[in-house]
Design an enzyme around this catalytic site. Sequence first.
Site, PDB file in Angstrom:
ATOM      1  N   ASP A  67      24.727  -8.840-108.239  1.00 35.11           N
ATOM      2  CA  ASP A  67      24.849 -10.091-108.983  1.00 35.11           C
ATOM      3  C   ASP A  67      25.048  -9.882-110.478  1.00 35.11           C
ATOM      4  O   ASP A  67      24.876  -8.776-111.002  1.00 35.11           O
ATOM      5  CB  ASP A  67      23.609 -10.980-108.737  1.00 35.11           C
ATOM      6  CG  ASP A  67      22.305 -10.191-108.654  1.00 35.11           C
ATOM      7  OD1 ASP A  67      22.221  -9.107-109.261  1.00 35.11           O
ATOM      8  OD2 ASP A  67      21.372 -10.657-107.986  1.00 35.11           O
ATOM      9  N   GLU A 143      19.005 -18.155-103.538  1.00 35.04           N
ATOM     10  CA  GLU A 143      17.761 -18.906-103.693  1.00 35.04           C
ATOM     11  C   GLU A 143      17.471 -19.694-102.411  1.00 35.04           C
ATOM     12  O   GLU A 143      18.381 -19.931-101.605  1.00 35.04           O
ATOM     13  CB  GLU A 143      17.898 -19.876-104.875  1.00 35.04           C
ATOM     14  CG  GLU A 143      18.170 -19.199-106.212  1.00 35.04           C
ATOM     15  CD  GLU A 143      16.914 -18.599-106.842  1.00 35.04           C
ATOM     16  OE1 GLU A 143      15.985 -18.183-106.117  1.00 35.04           O
ATOM     17  OE2 GLU A 143      16.858 -18.523-108.084  1.00 35.04           O
TER      18      GLU A 143
END
Length: 241
Positions: A67, A143
């Site tokens: 990421d 998430e």
Amino acid sequence: MRIIKVKNYEKISHSAANVIAAQILLKPDLVLGLATGSSPIGIYEELVKKHQLWDLDFSEVRTVNLDEYCGMEAEDLQSYHYFMRKHLFDKVNLKLENVHLPDGKASDIAEECVNYDAMIRKLGGIDLQLLGIGRNGHIGFNEPSDSFPLGTHCVKLTSSTIEANQRFFGSTGEVPRQAITMGIGSIMKARRILLVASGKDKAEAIREMLTGPITPKHPASVLQLHPDAVLIGDEEALSDY
Ligand code: F6R
């Protein structure tokens, strides 16, 4: 999931670096998935030592990071590009053309995500993916949500993640609100997964990952379905399990 319980962070770093080094010895052009954050720093230190003292050779290794924050220049001190250079890339003989991170400054983020997945496919997929885990069960920046995202995508960070990551910034206000992350699908396609977790504040996330239902509300729970996932955790992180 195979569980290796060790005493503390130092032992996690030592064991995980041994696993990675063994994979590199067996396959010198390994496609190695990398993570940032506090969890892997000790592992990178151990890998640098193995390179300096024992000639562990990274010259053919290809790396793909999970990421990057949106809006971050690669030179920005808080960027994951900078983090990786500081802790690993500048200290071993990886070739710069063989290291890959999402471009947080891409003008077209959607296109960047598609290209990132295409690049991973072109490399032949990930042989070994290193993961940390968020207190809310996130892996990469996937998430908790209502579904498991498949490919690389842009995410809005949760307040729990912003709060946890503010230690790398001056204040929560400075933590970027969005990031590009590999999806759960990309992570699950890795042939082997190595997740490391240290400390009491990870204990609940680890218990849920190992014993809770498989649900996108706790993204790491999907690893129960992976055929070759290994957890190296310390006594505190495994204390609720
Ligand atoms: C970082 C990443 C995150 C971290 C997680 C744990 O590339 O993908 O999922 O692994 O937030 O962070 P630390 O290790 O700082 O507790």
